[in-house]
Design a protein around this motif. Sequence first.
Motif, PDB file in Angstrom:
ATOM      1  N   HIS A   1       0.836  -1.204   0.000  1.00 45.88           N
ATOM      2  CA  HIS A   1       0.000   0.000   0.000  1.00 45.88           C
ATOM      3  C   HIS A   1       0.871   1.254   0.000  1.00 45.88           C
ATOM      4  O   HIS A   1       0.557   2.226  -0.695  1.00 45.88           O
ATOM      5  CB  HIS A   1      -0.916   0.024   1.232  1.00 45.88           C
ATOM      6  CG  HIS A   1      -1.998  -0.995   1.200  1.00 45.88           C
ATOM      7  ND1 HIS A   1      -2.312  -1.758   2.294  1.00 45.88           N
ATOM      8  CD2 HIS A   1      -2.839  -1.398   0.223  1.00 45.88           C
ATOM      9  CE1 HIS A   1      -3.298  -2.571   1.990  1.00 45.88           C
ATOM     10  NE2 HIS A   1      -3.631  -2.381   0.728  1.00 45.88           N
ATOM     11  N   GLU A   2       1.941   1.231   0.784  1.00 48.85           N
ATOM     12  CA  GLU A   2       2.821   2.397   0.821  1.00 48.85           C
ATOM     13  C   GLU A   2       3.441   2.657  -0.550  1.00 48.85           C
ATOM     14  O   GLU A   2       3.535   3.804  -0.994  1.00 48.85           O
ATOM     15  CB  GLU A   2       3.889   2.220   1.895  1.00 48.85           C
ATOM     16  CG  GLU A   2       3.292   2.293   3.289  1.00 48.85           C
ATOM     17  CD  GLU A   2       4.281   2.037   4.394  1.00 48.85           C
ATOM     18  OE1 GLU A   2       5.422   1.599   4.122  1.00 48.85           O
ATOM     19  OE2 GLU A   2       3.907   2.283   5.557  1.00 48.85           O
ATOM     20  N   ASN A   3       3.812   1.596  -1.243  1.00 51.39           N
ATOM     21  CA  ASN A   3       4.337   1.753  -2.595  1.00 51.39           C
ATOM     22  C   ASN A   3       3.248   2.287  -3.533  1.00 51.39           C
ATOM     23  O   ASN A   3       3.516   3.125  -4.397  1.00 51.39           O
ATOM     24  CB  ASN A   3       4.904   0.427  -3.099  1.00 51.39           C
ATOM     25  CG  ASN A   3       5.464   0.551  -4.490  1.00 51.39           C
ATOM     26  OD1 ASN A   3       4.756   0.330  -5.474  1.00 51.39           O
ATOM     27  ND2 ASN A   3       6.729   0.924  -4.587  1.00 51.39           N
ATOM     28  N   PHE A   4       2.027   1.818  -3.356  1.00 49.80           N
ATOM     29  CA  PHE A   4       0.862   2.284  -4.113  1.00 49.80           C
ATOM     30  C   PHE A   4       0.703   3.794  -3.907  1.00 49.80           C
ATOM     31  O   PHE A   4       0.554   4.558  -4.877  1.00 49.80           O
ATOM     32  CB  PHE A   4      -0.356   1.503  -3.607  1.00 49.80           C
ATOM     33  CG  PHE A   4      -1.676   1.809  -4.227  1.00 49.80           C
ATOM     34  CD1 PHE A   4      -1.882   1.749  -5.595  1.00 49.80           C
ATOM     35  CD2 PHE A   4      -2.767   2.104  -3.418  1.00 49.80           C
ATOM     36  CE1 PHE A   4      -3.134   1.989  -6.153  1.00 49.80           C
ATOM     37  CE2 PHE A   4      -4.017   2.340  -3.963  1.00 49.80           C
ATOM     38  CZ  PHE A   4      -4.202   2.290  -5.327  1.00 49.80           C
ATOM     39  N   PHE A   5       0.781   4.255  -2.652  1.00 55.53           N
ATOM     40  CA  PHE A   5       0.677   5.684  -2.362  1.00 55.53           C
ATOM     41  C   PHE A   5       1.850   6.445  -2.990  1.00 55.53           C
ATOM     42  O   PHE A   5       1.659   7.529  -3.562  1.00 55.53           O
ATOM     43  CB  PHE A   5       0.673   5.937  -0.849  1.00 55.53           C
ATOM     44  CG  PHE A   5      -0.495   5.350  -0.088  1.00 55.53           C
ATOM     45  CD1 PHE A   5      -1.689   5.010  -0.706  1.00 55.53           C
ATOM     46  CD2 PHE A   5      -0.388   5.140   1.281  1.00 55.53           C
ATOM     47  CE1 PHE A   5      -2.751   4.474   0.007  1.00 55.53           C
ATOM     48  CE2 PHE A   5      -1.445   4.612   2.009  1.00 55.53           C
ATOM     49  CZ  PHE A   5      -2.623   4.277   1.377  1.00 55.53           C
ATOM     50  N   GLU A   6       3.055   5.903  -2.891  1.00 53.85           N
ATOM     51  CA  GLU A   6       4.233   6.555  -3.462  1.00 53.85           C
ATOM     52  C   GLU A   6       4.125   6.677  -4.977  1.00 53.85           C
ATOM     53  O   GLU A   6       4.438   7.737  -5.548  1.00 53.85           O
ATOM     54  CB  GLU A   6       5.504   5.783  -3.099  1.00 53.85           C
ATOM     55  CG  GLU A   6       5.891   5.906  -1.641  1.00 53.85           C
ATOM     56  CD  GLU A   6       6.970   4.922  -1.210  1.00 53.85           C
ATOM     57  OE1 GLU A   6       7.323   4.014  -2.003  1.00 53.85           O
ATOM     58  OE2 GLU A   6       7.444   5.057  -0.075  1.00 53.85           O
ATOM     59  N   GLN A   7       3.700   5.588  -5.641  1.00 54.20           N
ATOM     60  CA  GLN A   7       3.542   5.640  -7.099  1.00 54.20           C
ATOM     61  C   GLN A   7       2.507   6.684  -7.492  1.00 54.20           C
ATOM     62  O   GLN A   7       2.693   7.420  -8.468  1.00 54.20           O
ATOM     63  CB  GLN A   7       3.105   4.278  -7.642  1.00 54.20           C
ATOM     64  CG  GLN A   7       4.185   3.240  -7.727  1.00 54.20           C
ATOM     65  CD  GLN A   7       3.660   2.008  -8.449  1.00 54.20           C
ATOM     66  OE1 GLN A   7       3.274   2.097  -9.616  1.00 54.20           O
ATOM     67  NE2 GLN A   7       3.648   0.885  -7.751  1.00 54.20           N
ATOM     68  N   ALA A   8       1.405   6.742  -6.753  1.00 55.95           N
ATOM     69  CA  ALA A   8       0.353   7.712  -7.064  1.00 55.95           C
ATOM     70  C   ALA A   8       0.875   9.137  -6.887  1.00 55.95           C
ATOM     71  O   ALA A   8       0.663   9.993  -7.744  1.00 55.95           O
ATOM     72  CB  ALA A   8      -0.866   7.465  -6.177  1.00 55.95           C
ATOM     73  N   ARG A   9       1.564   9.392  -5.795  1.00 52.88           N
ATOM     74  CA  ARG A   9       2.116  10.731  -5.543  1.00 52.88           C
ATOM     75  C   ARG A   9       3.123  11.129  -6.618  1.00 52.88           C
ATOM     76  O   ARG A   9       3.231  12.305  -6.974  1.00 52.88           O
ATOM     77  CB  ARG A   9       2.770  10.810  -4.169  1.00 52.88           C
ATOM     78  CG  ARG A   9       1.798  10.687  -3.014  1.00 52.88           C
ATOM     79  CD  ARG A   9       2.496  10.905  -1.682  1.00 52.88           C
ATOM     80  NE  ARG A   9       2.891  12.298  -1.532  1.00 52.88           N
ATOM     81  CZ  ARG A   9       2.081  13.283  -1.152  1.00 52.88           C
ATOM     82  NH1 ARG A   9       0.821  13.016  -0.855  1.00 52.88           N
ATOM     83  NH2 ARG A   9       2.521  14.513  -1.052  1.00 52.88           N
ATOM     84  N   ALA A  10       3.859  10.166  -7.148  1.00 55.26           N
ATOM     85  CA  ALA A  10       4.887  10.441  -8.157  1.00 55.26           C
ATOM     86  C   ALA A  10       4.298  10.863  -9.505  1.00 55.26           C
ATOM     87  O   ALA A  10       5.042  11.274 -10.396  1.00 55.26           O
ATOM     88  CB  ALA A  10       5.785   9.225  -8.328  1.00 55.26           C
ATOM     89  N   LEU A  11       2.993  10.794  -9.645  1.00 54.84           N
ATOM     90  CA  LEU A  11       2.352  11.161 -10.911  1.00 54.84           C
ATOM     91  C   LEU A  11       2.282  12.675 -11.124  1.00 54.84           C
ATOM     92  O   LEU A  11       1.930  13.129 -12.208  1.00 54.84           O
ATOM     93  CB  LEU A  11       0.944  10.560 -10.980  1.00 54.84           C
ATOM     94  CG  LEU A  11       0.875   9.033 -10.995  1.00 54.84           C
ATOM     95  CD1 LEU A  11      -0.569   8.560 -10.891  1.00 54.84           C
ATOM     96  CD2 LEU A  11       1.551   8.470 -12.240  1.00 54.84           C
TER      97      LEU A  11
END
Length: 137
Positions: A17-27
């Motif tokens: 989930h943390e990676n999911f949040f990080e990937q989303a923020r990186a957009l």
Amino acid sequence: MMRIMVFGTFDVIHKGHENFFEQARALAKDPCLIVSVARDCVASRIKGFSPRHHESERLAAVAAHSLVDRAVLGDEVGYMHHILEEKPDIIALGYDQHGEYVDPLEHDLTHAGLSVKIIRLKPHRPDLYKTSKLSEH
């Protein structure tokens, strides 16, 4: 500020989930990450079993996460109402998110007059970090 919205049950927040949040923020350069937490009744119906934690507990845990700017509860019926309220610029979907809410999403957004970019994110070690594979500690 670019409003990025993601969805999930988030019964136990793990590294996936943390990676999911990080990937989303990186957009976006200046992201505002909005996390929609599934209602208990919706999660139970879709997954076939109830979440371990009540929606209010899951919402509080997500809201307290340092990568999350805003946490909201999803709709009890349908899914467009809270999307319309939040007005995201981007909806980031997890690699494993499919079905009744995802398949018609692009059509429903267009029909509602929203211009939202939909981006599919990459998995992060799903062999290890998938809630169904983790036991609660």
